[in-house]
Write an enzyme that holds these catalytic residues in place. Structure first.
Site, PDB file in Angstrom:
ATOM      1  N   SER A   8       0.928  24.018  72.586  1.00 40.87           N
ATOM      2  CA  SER A   8       1.431  22.787  71.978  1.00 40.87           C
ATOM      3  C   SER A   8       1.023  22.604  70.519  1.00 40.87           C
ATOM      4  CB  SER A   8       0.984  21.565  72.782  1.00 40.87           C
ATOM      5  OG  SER A   8      -0.400  21.340  72.621  1.00 40.87           O
ATOM      6  N   LYS A  24      -4.634  17.695  69.959  1.00 43.44           N
ATOM      7  CA  LYS A  24      -3.425  17.208  69.287  1.00 43.44           C
ATOM      8  C   LYS A  24      -3.780  16.738  67.876  1.00 43.44           C
ATOM      9  CE  LYS A  24      -1.196  17.566  73.206  1.00 43.44           C
ATOM     10  NZ  LYS A  24      -0.376  18.719  73.466  1.00 43.44           N
TER      11      LYS A  24
END
Length: 183
Positions: free
Chosen positions: A41, A78
């Site tokens: 991701s 993230k």
């Protein structure tokens, strides 16, 4: 006399070993901890299985990479996009924070190879699990750099600050990939 001297040397070694363990515990608990990137991701910024150092000092800032507890057994990595009170919106593959367009140079590499549509689909905070116009107080809005393959605040909602472990920008393994990541 020799026997007492040997016992003192052994005691000093045990004491030094104990002190080293206590110092390591304090550093890992309050200052730094290692983390392994799990998944894709954050590509191309971070690669699956890279190892990083997480700094537990200070508050995350916009565009920092953070590690947070998604669940008891799973942590996510993230990028911070929205801070408390921010109005976040994506339109035509452009990030708008409080109505101002922002460059995201860390996405340039992926944007160059995308041929079918945009990297980041358009959305507003209202259309996410947050369901309001702004990032709530005490929370962050985070996204993976690989926007097409990231479970992030668009799916999870805003991340409470108490779930944030810390920020990271140092890759230390594999050795050939050692780097400091800039915002």
């Amino acid at each position: 006399m020799e026997n007492i001297k040997n016992k003192n040397v052994i005691f000093e070694w045990i004491k030094a070993f104990f002190i080293a363990i206590v110092i390591a515990f304090i550093i890992r608990t309050f200052l730094f901890t290692p983390v392994v990137v799990n998944g894709y991701s954050m590509e191309p910024t971070l690669q699956n299985k890279e190892r990083m150092i997480v700094t537990k000092i200070g508050e995350p800032e916009r565009f920092d990479i953070v590690v947070f507890h998604k669940s008891e057994s799973e942590d996510y990595i993230k990028r911070v996009i929205g801070l408390p009170g921010d109005h976040i919106e994506y339109r035509d593959d452009t990030l708008y924070i409080n109505g101002i367009p922002y460059d995201e140079p860390y996405l340039d590499e992926l944007k160059e190879i995308i041929v079918d549509g945009s990297l980041t689909d358009s959305f507003t905070l209202q259309e996410t699990p947050i369901g309001s116009d702004i990032v709530p107080e005490g929370h962050l809005f985070v996204m993976g750099d690989n926007r097409r393959d990231s479970t992030d605040s668009r799916h999870l909602g805003a991340i409470p600050m108490e779930k944030i472990i810390g920020t990271t920008n140092i890759v230390y393994f594999p050795i050939k990939e050692i780097k400091i990541i800039s915002k």
